[in-house]
Design a protein around this motif. Structure first.
Motif, PDB file in Angstrom:
ATOM      1  N   GLY A  13       0.810  -1.212   0.000  1.00  0.00           N
ATOM      2  CA  GLY A  13       0.000   0.000   0.000  1.00  0.00           C
ATOM      3  C   GLY A  13       0.845   1.265   0.000  1.00  0.00           C
ATOM      4  O   GLY A  13       0.619   2.196  -0.795  1.00  0.00           O
ATOM      5  N   ASP A  14       1.832   1.336   0.897  1.00  0.00           N
ATOM      6  CA  ASP A  14       2.692   2.521   0.970  1.00  0.00           C
ATOM      7  C   ASP A  14       3.508   2.702  -0.315  1.00  0.00           C
ATOM      8  O   ASP A  14       3.746   3.838  -0.761  1.00  0.00           O
ATOM      9  CB  ASP A  14       3.630   2.412   2.175  1.00  0.00           C
TER      10      ASP A  14
ATOM     11  N   LEU B 240      -5.564  13.677 -11.783  1.00  0.00           N
ATOM     12  CA  LEU B 240      -6.787  13.025 -11.327  1.00  0.00           C
ATOM     13  C   LEU B 240      -6.542  11.560 -10.974  1.00  0.00           C
ATOM     14  O   LEU B 240      -6.985  11.071  -9.918  1.00  0.00           O
ATOM     15  CB  LEU B 240      -7.855  13.142 -12.415  1.00  0.00           C
ATOM     16  N   LEU B 241      -5.822  10.853 -11.825  1.00  0.00           N
ATOM     17  CA  LEU B 241      -5.530   9.443 -11.556  1.00  0.00           C
ATOM     18  C   LEU B 241      -4.646   9.284 -10.320  1.00  0.00           C
ATOM     19  O   LEU B 241      -4.832   8.341  -9.525  1.00  0.00           O
ATOM     20  CB  LEU B 241      -4.837   8.820 -12.771  1.00  0.00           C
ATOM     21  N   ALA B 242      -3.691  10.188 -10.137  1.00  0.00           N
ATOM     22  CA  ALA B 242      -2.808  10.103  -8.976  1.00  0.00           C
ATOM     23  C   ALA B 242      -3.590  10.295  -7.682  1.00  0.00           C
ATOM     24  O   ALA B 242      -3.369   9.570  -6.691  1.00  0.00           O
ATOM     25  CB  ALA B 242      -1.701  11.149  -9.081  1.00  0.00           C
ATOM     26  N   VAL B 243      -4.512  11.249  -7.678  1.00  0.00           N
ATOM     27  CA  VAL B 243      -5.322  11.485  -6.479  1.00  0.00           C
ATOM     28  C   VAL B 243      -6.202  10.273  -6.185  1.00  0.00           C
ATOM     29  O   VAL B 243      -6.335   9.829  -5.023  1.00  0.00           O
ATOM     30  CB  VAL B 243      -6.169  12.760  -6.653  1.00  0.00           C
TER      31      VAL B 243
ATOM     32  N   ALA C  16       3.384   5.867  -2.829  1.00  0.00           N
ATOM     33  CA  ALA C  16       4.581   6.617  -3.219  1.00  0.00           C
ATOM     34  C   ALA C  16       4.627   6.815  -4.738  1.00  0.00           C
ATOM     35  O   ALA C  16       4.965   7.904  -5.233  1.00  0.00           O
ATOM     36  CB  ALA C  16       5.834   5.887  -2.742  1.00  0.00           C
ATOM     37  N   THR C  17       4.257   5.761  -5.480  1.00  0.00           N
ATOM     38  CA  THR C  17       4.200   5.893  -6.940  1.00  0.00           C
ATOM     39  C   THR C  17       3.164   6.929  -7.361  1.00  0.00           C
ATOM     40  O   THR C  17       3.408   7.765  -8.247  1.00  0.00           O
ATOM     41  CB  THR C  17       3.867   4.536  -7.575  1.00  0.00           C
ATOM     42  N   ALA C  18       1.991   6.876  -6.708  1.00  0.00           N
ATOM     43  CA  ALA C  18       0.934   7.840  -7.030  1.00  0.00           C
ATOM     44  C   ALA C  18       1.354   9.270  -6.678  1.00  0.00           C
ATOM     45  O   ALA C  18       1.020  10.222  -7.400  1.00  0.00           O
ATOM     46  CB  ALA C  18      -0.345   7.471  -6.289  1.00  0.00           C
ATOM     47  N   LEU C  19       2.106   9.422  -5.590  1.00  0.00           N
ATOM     48  CA  LEU C  19       2.556  10.757  -5.186  1.00  0.00           C
ATOM     49  C   LEU C  19       3.492  11.373  -6.223  1.00  0.00           C
ATOM     50  O   LEU C  19       3.335  12.536  -6.616  1.00  0.00           O
ATOM     51  CB  LEU C  19       3.239  10.674  -3.827  1.00  0.00           C
TER      52      LEU C  19
ATOM     53  N   LYS D 112      -5.669   7.168  -7.018  1.00  0.00           N
ATOM     54  CA  LYS D 112      -4.859   6.030  -6.556  1.00  0.00           C
ATOM     55  C   LYS D 112      -4.333   6.267  -5.145  1.00  0.00           C
ATOM     56  O   LYS D 112      -4.281   5.331  -4.325  1.00  0.00           O
ATOM     57  CB  LYS D 112      -3.680   5.818  -7.525  1.00  0.00           C
ATOM     58  N   TYR D 113      -3.940   7.490  -4.842  1.00  0.00           N
ATOM     59  CA  TYR D 113      -3.393   7.768  -3.517  1.00  0.00           C
ATOM     60  C   TYR D 113      -4.453   7.576  -2.428  1.00  0.00           C
ATOM     61  O   TYR D 113      -4.131   7.151  -1.307  1.00  0.00           O
ATOM     62  CB  TYR D 113      -2.835   9.197  -3.469  1.00  0.00           C
ATOM     63  N   THR D 114      -5.681   7.917  -2.753  1.00  0.00           N
ATOM     64  CA  THR D 114      -6.765   7.769  -1.777  1.00  0.00           C
ATOM     65  C   THR D 114      -7.422   6.385  -1.830  1.00  0.00           C
ATOM     66  O   THR D 114      -8.437   6.165  -1.165  1.00  0.00           O
ATOM     67  CB  THR D 114      -7.832   8.838  -2.034  1.00  0.00           C
ATOM     68  N   ASP D 115      -6.853   5.480  -2.623  1.00  0.00           N
ATOM     69  CA  ASP D 115      -7.371   4.109  -2.777  1.00  0.00           C
ATOM     70  C   ASP D 115      -8.782   4.091  -3.375  1.00  0.00           C
ATOM     71  O   ASP D 115      -9.480   3.088  -3.294  1.00  0.00           O
ATOM     72  CB  ASP D 115      -7.400   3.380  -1.428  1.00  0.00           C
ATOM     73  N   ALA D 116      -9.193   5.197  -4.006  1.00  0.00           N
ATOM     74  CA  ALA D 116     -10.481   5.182  -4.708  1.00  0.00           C
ATOM     75  C   ALA D 116     -10.372   4.426  -6.023  1.00  0.00           C
ATOM     76  O   ALA D 116     -11.367   3.932  -6.549  1.00  0.00           O
ATOM     77  CB  ALA D 116     -10.942   6.611  -4.975  1.00  0.00           C
ATOM     78  N   LEU D 117      -9.171   4.315  -6.544  1.00  0.00           N
ATOM     79  CA  LEU D 117      -8.907   3.572  -7.777  1.00  0.00           C
ATOM     80  C   LEU D 117      -7.838   2.513  -7.498  1.00  0.00           C
ATOM     81  O   LEU D 117      -6.765   2.836  -6.998  1.00  0.00           O
ATOM     82  CB  LEU D 117      -8.443   4.522  -8.890  1.00  0.00           C
TER      83      LEU D 117
END
Length: 201
Positions: free
Chosen positions: A127-128, A184-187, A132-135, A189-194
């Motif tokens: 998860g972390d 949009l995709l990064a946000v 990190a990738t999404a960030l 993924k970071y919030t685990d919505a995707l």
């Protein structure tokens, strides 16, 4: 009788000489007048030509100075290309995102004990790392978005009447679009919505 003939001949000769002299003076005066008339005209024409040449040279110098003062557009073109490239990197992750993900995975493995719960181990190891990738993807997307907006807005603050090249606008808009999508995709993924973490039960 002979003396009168000689005197008459001498008088005629003197008259002819006087007439020839007058004719020569008349021709000389005529040539001089023609020369005097031609000389000022040529001088005036030369002055006009010199003045026009000087004005043309000054106009050419002014045009060259204006062209040199105008921005060439190379910087805006480069900015547009950079914006599009950053947008593509935000979608693919890039090597920085890959390294950050691998590093976070290693940290999770080192800091998580074997007695920890499965959910905690999954979050620490996977998860972390995904976050990190999404960030990093979000940072690249934000940079692409800002760069594209700056390129598109730059002509409004530049020289008036300066038209931006169409290809620069197109590439800059592509960078902005990719930046918005990547952000949009990064946000998400970071919030685990995707593609969130699977449930550990």
């Amino acid at each position: 009788m002979g003396t009168e003939t000689v005197d008459q001949a001498g008088a005629e000769t003197g008259t002819e000489a006087a007439e020839a002299k007058r004719d020569g003076e008349t021709v000389g005066a005529t040539e001089k007048d023609a020369k005097d008339r031609a000389t000022p005209a040529s001088e005036d024409t030369g002055g006009v030509d010199d003045g026009r040449l000087a004005e043309d040279a000054e106009d050419a110098d002014v045009v060259d100075a204006v062209e040199e003062s105008r921005p060439s557009g190379i910087g805006l073109g480069a900015g547009a290309v950079v914006s599009a490239a950053l947008g593509l990197v935000s979608l693919s992750g890039g090597w920085i995102g890959t390294v950050a993900s691998a590093r976070q995975t290693l940290i999770g493995q080192l800091e998580t004990s074997s007695s920890a719960s499965v959910a905690h181990q999954v979050q620490a190891v996977y998860g972390d790392a995904w976050q990190a990738t999404a960030l990093w993807a979000g940072l690249f997307a934000l940079a692409a978005l800002v760069t594209g907006v700056v390129v598109l807005a730059r002509p409004a603050f530049g020289a008036p009447g300066r038209v931006q090249a169409p290809w620069i606008k197109s590439v800059a808009w592509a960078g902005v679009a990719l930046g918005v999508i990547g952000l949009l995709l990064a946000v998400l993924k970071y919030t685990d919505a995707l593609l969130g973490l699977p449930s550990a039960g």
